[in-house]
Each structure stands twice: as structure tokens, then as C-alpha cells.
Motif scaffolding. Structure first.
Motif, PDB file in Angstrom:
ATOM      1  N   ARG A   1       0.783  -1.066  -0.250  1.00 55.60           N
ATOM      2  CA  ARG A   1      -0.266   0.115  -0.731  1.00 55.60           C
ATOM      3  C   ARG A   1       0.742   1.198  -0.073  1.00 55.60           C
ATOM      4  O   ARG A   1       1.849   1.364   1.258  1.00 55.60           O
ATOM      5  CB  ARG A   1      -1.468  -0.248   1.188  1.00 55.60           C
TER       6      ARG A   1
ATOM      7  N   LEU B   1      -5.787  -4.328  -0.535  1.00 54.65           N
ATOM      8  CA  LEU B   1      -5.066  -3.114  -0.080  1.00 54.65           C
ATOM      9  C   LEU B   1      -5.888  -1.925  -0.575  1.00 54.65           C
ATOM     10  O   LEU B   1      -5.831  -1.079  -0.513  1.00 54.65           O
ATOM     11  CB  LEU B   1      -3.716  -2.869  -1.942  1.00 54.65           C
TER      12      LEU B   1
ATOM     13  N   CYS C   1      -1.916  -5.491   4.666  1.00 56.64           N
ATOM     14  CA  CYS C   1      -2.649  -4.629   3.202  1.00 56.64           C
ATOM     15  C   CYS C   1      -2.990  -3.333   3.527  1.00 56.64           C
ATOM     16  O   CYS C   1      -3.597  -2.231   2.858  1.00 56.64           O
ATOM     17  CB  CYS C   1      -3.490  -5.080   2.388  1.00 56.64           C
TER      18      CYS C   1
END
Length: 420
Positions: A203, A280, A304
Motif C-alpha cells: 500500500r 489494498l 494491506c
């Protein structure tokens, strides 16, 4: 379903003949056959085991026959793969296995108790040195991942058979270890806690600062997964607070009808890479599960950058620190979940703070660390082979779980008590 045997695939430099280690993995799930938590686990773990120089064979007996074609390109390389129809009688399964398998395995790693009969046959025939059982989802009083009581009883009987013939049982959490201590009367010396792992976060952006939050729900829709509580959250959460997406298997037409009039985008079962892509992009991972022996989807969401909002059940308190890297509500408190979602939508600073803490927590759970600990259980005498130098092992007094502060300290204490 016919037996499928693929030619051996080269996987890095061949280990020296005198010290090569052979591993047989027995599983009910392996890509491209099904794709759930077990398939995800093996997808990450086995390539690392093979890369260490271990020769890996996989026998998969799918729990349902339908092949999931979208993940065909994601199948990890292994030494060889054999597929056996789970609907066949055990005697026929053993015949098919014998036509494929080697005459000897240094270690057998069994993922599903429904395949215990193969491990037992190998042990009785003197064709393996060690049997290691993985208890990912052990059954226990009042709960089973199965939907019918008969399957629950059968699962516990198969688990008892498998554990009786295993040298050690690997579990993903202290909670799962406690289940085995209570239900199957195993000793602490027979159990090792090795937490599962999560991918490194990719991310690069923060949470959205305005508009509805993006909330993901990952996992199959079932009573055990808090189906009724999920409906309550959907009904009570205003549209300006959150948009909900579900990723996972539906059980039947009834479930689809149940959500037709509710604000839930349903993606169905998708490849694992798609799950991670969605996580994400998500702000929150919502888990209404009523029982969890680990919570791999929760850990992956944290990695994520999706903040978990979950019920305080099973092993989830081992992963989530309430109001620090996620939020834990009393089991069944769907109204509390709605309240937390509303607060996070109003205060995006809190959401961002928890996101950063969640990513930091997940980094403690790496796949290489998991596999290093696992190999110690699969091949406990590996350090006696001086010519094999591809595997780097901790000192002789190493205990599984001793990997720094945080949640692993609790697991370290459990394993330290179990160590002889």
C-alpha cells in the motif's frame, strides 16, 4: 477424477544426495483445486520449503471436484503433484497413491484429517520417518466449520486418528493449541504453535479523507461466520458511512436471495491476488466470524492496511490490540460494530493511525520466519548433516515462537512449556 501426475520440476540447485530431504504434503486443497485459506497457506509456504532444497511432493484430494480456472497461472512450482478423487473408497485412494508415491519420505506433512488413512498406511509400512499434522481448523465442542453434525463427529474421529499417529501437531495460535489440549487430551510436548503469515504490504496511499469508507468482508457466508450479524450490520449502517464488498464462496441460492436487497457488492470466489488487490484498496476489514482458530484474512487485511473490526473471539485477540491496530467487539455485538464504523468514518485520523499500527503488526508475521520454524518441526535432525548448508537454523536451544516482542511472546510461552 483421474489421477494426475506431473513430471518433476527443477526447483533450484539439487541438494546433495547424502543429505537430500523428501517431504510429502497431503492436502484437501491445492491450486487449482479450490482456493480458500488452506490453499493460500500452501501457495505461500511450499515454494519457500522447496527453495531451501527440500524435495516436495503434493497429493491433493479436493473436497469438491470443480476446478477453479482463474488461478491456474498461480500454481506454485513443486516437485510433483498427484490428484486423487476424494469420493473414492479409501482402499482405492491408497492404490492410486501407491502408484504415484516414493518408497520413502523423510517427513509427511498432513493438512487435512480426512487424509489421515494415507499417513497411517505410510507409518505402518515403515515408509516415512516422521509425521507432522497441521491442525488449521480443529473441531471443538459447540463449533465446527461443517454445517451438519454428522460431519462434525466424523471430523473429530479423523482428527483423533491423525493425532495418534503424528509425532507433532502444528497449530496456528495459542487458542488452537488450547482446543487440542482440551478436546483431544494431547500433551503440550506434542503441540507446536507456529503462527501463519502475511504478505508484505504494497500500500502506498493513505485512507480516503471523505466519502463512504470501503469495507471488505472476506470468507464464506455461513452461520459460523456470523451471517446473521453481517445482515444486521448492513441493515443498520448508513450509506454515507460505508460501502461493503464481500469476497468468498456463497453456500447456496438462499444466501444470494438474502443479500439481494442489502447494500453488499458480491464478488464471489476470486484468485488470491484479487483478494489482496481489494484489501489494498479497502479502509476496513469487517469480520463477523463467531469462531476463529487464527484469522488469516484478518492478518492479510492488516498487512494491506485495512483496519480490522471484529468480534473478540478465538485467536483474534492474539492478532488485534483493541483500539490500537483494530477494534474488538463482544461476540454478537453487531450494534457495536455499526457504532465503530460510524466513529471511524467521522474521524479519519483515527482510521489512519490504526492503519499504520496494523501494517506494523503484520510485518512481525513473515512467511520466511514461518517456514524456518516449520522446517525445524519437519526435519528436527537437519543440523546433523554438515554438508547441507542451504538452510540456516537458529541455535540448538531455539524455541518456536521466540521472535521478538508482541503477540509472539504469548506463543513463545506456550511452546517453551511444551519443549522437552
Amino acid at each position: 477424477m483421474a489421477s494426475l501426475s506431473l513430471p518433476a520440476l527443477a526447483f533450484g540447485p539439487a541438494p546433495s544426495a547424502s543429505c537430500a530431504r523428501s517431504l510429502l504434503v497431503l492436502t484437501s486443497e491445492y491450486a487449482p483445486y479450490t482456493w480458500g485459506g488452506l490453499g493460500t497457506y500452501l501457495h505461500h509456504a511450499l515454494p519457500l520449503v522447496a527453495a531451501s532444497g527440500v524435495e516436495v511432493d503434493v497429493v491433493v484430494s479436493p473436497t469438491y471436484a470443480a476446478e477453479f480456472p482463474d488461478v491456474g497461472h498461480e500454481v506454485p512450482q513443486i516437485e510433483s503433484l498427484c490428484v486423487i478423487d476424494s469420493r473414492l473408497a479409501q482402499t482405492r485412494q491408497l492404490e492410486m497413491f501407491d502408484s504415484y508415491a516414493r518408497s520413502w519420505y523423510d517427513s509427511v506433512f498432513i493438512q487435512d484429517a480426512s487424509l489421515a488413512h494415507i499417513a497411517v498406511a505410510l507409518r505402518r509400512q515403515g515408509r516415512c520417518e516422521r509425521v507432522v499434522a497441521a491442525a488449521h481448523l480443529p473441531s471443538y465442542s459447540g463449533f465446527s466449520y461443517f454445517d451438519r453434525p454428522l460431519e462434525d463427529v466424523q471430523a473429530q474421529a479423523e482428527e483423533a486418528l491423525l493425532f495418534r499417529h503424528s509425532d507433532v501437531v502444528v497449530v496456528p495460535s495459542a487458542f488452537a493449541a488450547d482446543i487440542l489440549l482440551r478436546v483431544h487430551r494431547l500433551s503440550r510436548a506434542e503441540i507446536r504453535v507456529i503462527p501463519l503469515a502475511a504478505p508484505v504490504s504494497q500500500r502506498t496511499h493513505a485512507h480516503s479523507v471523505a466519502g463512504p469508507m470501503r469495507v471488505c468482508v472476506v470468507g464464506r457466508l455461513a452461520k459460523q461466520k456470523g451471517l446473521a450479524q453481517l445482515c444486521e450490520v448492513l441493515d443498520a449502517t448508513p450509506g454515507h458511512v460505508a460501502r461493503f464488498t464481500h469476497i468468498g464462496r456463497e453456500l447456496d441460492q438462499r444466501d444470494r436471495l438474502l443479500f439481494e436487497s442489502r447494500p453488499l457488492e458480491m464478488l464471489g470466489q476470486v484468485a488470491h491476488r484479487v483478494v489482496l488487490e481489494r484489501l489494498l484498496q479497502a479502509d476496513v476489514l469487517l469480520s463477523t466470524s463467531l469462531h476463529e482458530t487464527f484469522g488469516l484474512a484478518v492478518l492479510e487485511a492488516m498487512a494491506c492496511g485495512a483496519v480490522p473490526v471484529a468480534f473478540n473471539c478465538g485467536a483474534l485477540p492474539e492478532l488485534i490490540e483493541d483500539e490500537v491496530d483494530g477494534f474488538l467487539l463482544s461476540v454478537g455485538d453487531s450494534h457495536g460494530m455499526v457504532r465503530v464504523l460510524g466513529e471511524l468514518a467521522r474521524c479519519r485520523e483515527t482510521l489512519e493511525r490504526c492503519r499504520m499500527a496494523a501494517v506494523a503488526k503484520a510485518r512481525r508475521y513473515g512467511w520466511q520466519a514461518h517456514v524456518d520454524d516449520l522446517i525445524l518441526q519437519l526435519f528436527p535432525n537437519e543440523h546433523r548433516c554438515p554438508s547441507r548448508n542451504r538452510l540456516v537454523f537458529p541455535p540448538a536451544d531455539h524455541r518456536v515462537g521466540h521472535r521478538g516482542p508482541g503477540p509472539r511472546s504469548q506463543l513463545a510461552a506456550t511452546n517453551a512449556e511444551a519443549a522437552p
